[in-house]
Write a protein that holds these residues in place. Sequence first.
Motif, PDB file in Angstrom:
ATOM      1  N   LEU A 148       4.700  78.489  53.365  1.00 21.96           N
ATOM      2  CA  LEU A 148       4.780  78.809  52.552  1.00 21.96           C
ATOM      3  C   LEU A 148       6.403  79.384  51.540  1.00 21.96           C
ATOM      4  O   LEU A 148       6.987  78.573  50.660  1.00 21.96           O
ATOM      5  CB  LEU A 148       3.819  78.985  51.393  1.00 21.96           C
ATOM      6  N   ALA A 149       6.168  80.338  52.520  1.00 19.62           N
ATOM      7  CA  ALA A 149       7.289  80.989  52.965  1.00 19.62           C
ATOM      8  C   ALA A 149       8.193  81.561  50.999  1.00 19.62           C
ATOM      9  O   ALA A 149       8.507  81.269  50.353  1.00 19.62           O
ATOM     10  CB  ALA A 149       9.346  80.549  52.352  1.00 19.62           C
ATOM     11  N   LEU A 150       6.901  82.202  50.391  1.00 29.38           N
ATOM     12  CA  LEU A 150       6.721  82.828  49.177  1.00 29.38           C
ATOM     13  C   LEU A 150       7.406  84.170  49.072  1.00 29.38           C
ATOM     14  O   LEU A 150       7.367  84.951  50.442  1.00 29.38           O
ATOM     15  CB  LEU A 150       5.213  83.610  48.687  1.00 29.38           C
ATOM     16  N   PRO A 151       9.236  84.920  48.764  1.00 34.41           N
ATOM     17  CA  PRO A 151       9.143  85.833  48.890  1.00 34.41           C
ATOM     18  C   PRO A 151       7.970  86.772  48.334  1.00 34.41           C
ATOM     19  O   PRO A 151       7.263  87.514  47.201  1.00 34.41           O
ATOM     20  CB  PRO A 151      10.052  85.999  47.759  1.00 34.41           C
ATOM     21  N   GLY A 152       7.596  88.156  49.216  1.00 34.06           N
ATOM     22  CA  GLY A 152       6.606  89.441  49.030  1.00 34.06           C
ATOM     23  C   GLY A 152       5.746  89.226  49.226  1.00 34.06           C
ATOM     24  O   GLY A 152       4.194  89.986  49.637  1.00 34.06           O
ATOM     25  N   VAL A 153       5.187  88.043  49.793  1.00 30.58           N
ATOM     26  CA  VAL A 153       4.390  87.454  50.231  1.00 30.58           C
ATOM     27  C   VAL A 153       3.816  87.305  51.999  1.00 30.58           C
ATOM     28  O   VAL A 153       4.359  87.084  52.714  1.00 30.58           O
ATOM     29  CB  VAL A 153       3.532  86.278  50.294  1.00 30.58           C
ATOM     30  N   PRO A 154       3.334  88.328  52.319  1.00 36.03           N
ATOM     31  CA  PRO A 154       2.844  88.314  54.287  1.00 36.03           C
ATOM     32  C   PRO A 154       3.252  86.844  54.583  1.00 36.03           C
ATOM     33  O   PRO A 154       1.956  86.061  54.108  1.00 36.03           O
ATOM     34  CB  PRO A 154       1.508  89.273  54.153  1.00 36.03           C
ATOM     35  N   GLY A 155       3.481  86.393  55.482  1.00 36.42           N
ATOM     36  CA  GLY A 155       2.817  84.993  56.243  1.00 36.42           C
ATOM     37  C   GLY A 155       1.800  84.946  57.055  1.00 36.42           C
ATOM     38  O   GLY A 155       1.370  83.442  57.702  1.00 36.42           O
ATOM     39  N   HIS A 156       0.880  85.966  56.513  1.00 41.96           N
ATOM     40  CA  HIS A 156      -0.547  85.179  57.517  1.00 41.96           C
ATOM     41  C   HIS A 156      -1.783  86.308  55.921  1.00 41.96           C
ATOM     42  O   HIS A 156      -0.970  87.229  55.776  1.00 41.96           O
ATOM     43  CB  HIS A 156      -0.973  85.746  58.520  1.00 41.96           C
ATOM     44  N   ARG A 157      -2.885  86.056  56.763  1.00 40.58           N
ATOM     45  CA  ARG A 157      -3.789  86.315  55.687  1.00 40.58           C
ATOM     46  C   ARG A 157      -5.534  86.914  56.630  1.00 40.58           C
ATOM     47  O   ARG A 157      -5.534  86.112  56.775  1.00 40.58           O
ATOM     48  CB  ARG A 157      -4.600  85.652  54.329  1.00 40.58           C
ATOM     49  N   VAL A 158      -5.873  87.752  56.838  1.00 42.15           N
ATOM     50  CA  VAL A 158      -6.784  87.790  57.204  1.00 42.15           C
ATOM     51  C   VAL A 158      -7.801  87.873  56.321  1.00 42.15           C
ATOM     52  O   VAL A 158      -8.542  88.493  55.540  1.00 42.15           O
ATOM     53  CB  VAL A 158      -6.561  88.955  58.225  1.00 42.15           C
ATOM     54  N   ILE A 159      -8.890  87.207  56.999  1.00 46.83           N
ATOM     55  CA  ILE A 159     -10.527  86.804  56.042  1.00 46.83           C
ATOM     56  C   ILE A 159     -11.540  86.885  56.877  1.00 46.83           C
ATOM     57  O   ILE A 159     -11.629  86.583  58.059  1.00 46.83           O
ATOM     58  CB  ILE A 159     -10.081  85.894  55.836  1.00 46.83           C
ATOM     59  N   THR A 160     -12.765  88.142  56.635  1.00 46.77           N
ATOM     60  CA  THR A 160     -13.404  88.348  57.167  1.00 46.77           C
ATOM     61  C   THR A 160     -14.543  88.262  56.531  1.00 46.77           C
ATOM     62  O   THR A 160     -15.025  88.038  55.228  1.00 46.77           O
ATOM     63  CB  THR A 160     -13.299  89.795  57.637  1.00 46.77           C
ATOM     64  N   ALA A 161     -15.973  87.263  56.927  1.00 46.17           N
ATOM     65  CA  ALA A 161     -17.274  87.667  56.662  1.00 46.17           C
ATOM     66  C   ALA A 161     -18.898  87.677  57.454  1.00 46.17           C
ATOM     67  O   ALA A 161     -18.840  87.134  59.039  1.00 46.17           O
ATOM     68  CB  ALA A 161     -17.562  86.370  56.323  1.00 46.17           C
ATOM     69  N   THR A 162     -19.525  88.808  56.681  1.00 46.08           N
ATOM     70  CA  THR A 162     -20.404  88.769  57.427  1.00 46.08           C
ATOM     71  C   THR A 162     -21.914  88.419  57.143  1.00 46.08           C
ATOM     72  O   THR A 162     -22.284  88.020  55.839  1.00 46.08           O
ATOM     73  CB  THR A 162     -20.815  90.043  57.600  1.00 46.08           C
ATOM     74  N   ALA A 163     -22.776  87.895  57.690  1.00 44.09           N
ATOM     75  CA  ALA A 163     -23.517  87.638  57.532  1.00 44.09           C
ATOM     76  C   ALA A 163     -25.199  87.373  58.561  1.00 44.09           C
ATOM     77  O   ALA A 163     -24.548  87.218  59.704  1.00 44.09           O
ATOM     78  CB  ALA A 163     -23.940  85.401  57.797  1.00 44.09           C
ATOM     79  N   SER A 164     -25.903  87.368  58.021  1.00 44.76           N
ATOM     80  CA  SER A 164     -27.610  87.846  58.707  1.00 44.76           C
ATOM     81  C   SER A 164     -28.795  87.779  58.548  1.00 44.76           C
ATOM     82  O   SER A 164     -28.261  86.340  57.544  1.00 44.76           O
ATOM     83  CB  SER A 164     -27.953  89.684  58.095  1.00 44.76           C
ATOM     84  N   SER A 165     -29.483  86.969  59.283  1.00 48.62           N
ATOM     85  CA  SER A 165     -30.707  86.002  59.016  1.00 48.62           C
ATOM     86  C   SER A 165     -31.739  87.275  60.394  1.00 48.62           C
ATOM     87  O   SER A 165     -31.083  87.840  61.437  1.00 48.62           O
ATOM     88  CB  SER A 165     -29.971  84.912  60.425  1.00 48.62           C
ATOM     89  N   PRO A 166     -32.873  87.016  59.327  1.00 43.48           N
ATOM     90  CA  PRO A 166     -33.652  87.942  60.099  1.00 43.48           C
ATOM     91  C   PRO A 166     -34.234  86.872  61.372  1.00 43.48           C
ATOM     92  O   PRO A 166     -34.227  84.852  61.496  1.00 43.48           O
ATOM     93  CB  PRO A 166     -34.915  87.238  59.173  1.00 43.48           C
ATOM     94  N   VAL A 167     -34.963  87.772  62.223  1.00 43.54           N
ATOM     95  CA  VAL A 167     -35.386  87.332  63.257  1.00 43.54           C
ATOM     96  C   VAL A 167     -37.367  87.508  63.362  1.00 43.54           C
ATOM     97  O   VAL A 167     -37.794  88.312  63.172  1.00 43.54           O
ATOM     98  CB  VAL A 167     -34.746  88.193  64.755  1.00 43.54           C
TER      99      VAL A 167
END
Length: 150
Positions: free
Chosen positions: A124-143
Amino acid sequence: MIRRIHDSRRRRRDERGSAAIEAAIGIPAFGLFVAMIIMGGRVEVAKQSVEAAAYEAARSASIERTQGEAIAAGKTAATSSLDDQNVHCTSTDITVNAVAFNAPLGTTAQVTATVTCRVDLSDLALPGVPGHRVITATASSPVDAYRERR
């Protein structure tokens, strides 16, 4: 009367070239605006996909019978979910915490899955915007507390 015609011609001449200047300023600004909308959409779609992948990983892991099978099933489910949703991560990290399988029968426990995706924005080559974005998600499920475990 001659003077009025002369004044109106002078005013018209003063405005010549203003459309070119407006275009020179407006077109790049509009291009940046469109690129920011594309970036926001790409990040939001990736965020939703990573959240869905984390949920799929946790759910798949929670229905297995052993800790090793749970970890493998969770990682496979998350990878498959990201592929199905056509999310292109430059790097992906999938962690499945399946220590719940060590809990004694009758004890409630949860499997947790964390998915981290690095989304590439450099095209995208936007000035002031880093070349990547780190996205993290966490989910839980009962046993299931009374399900047989090996």
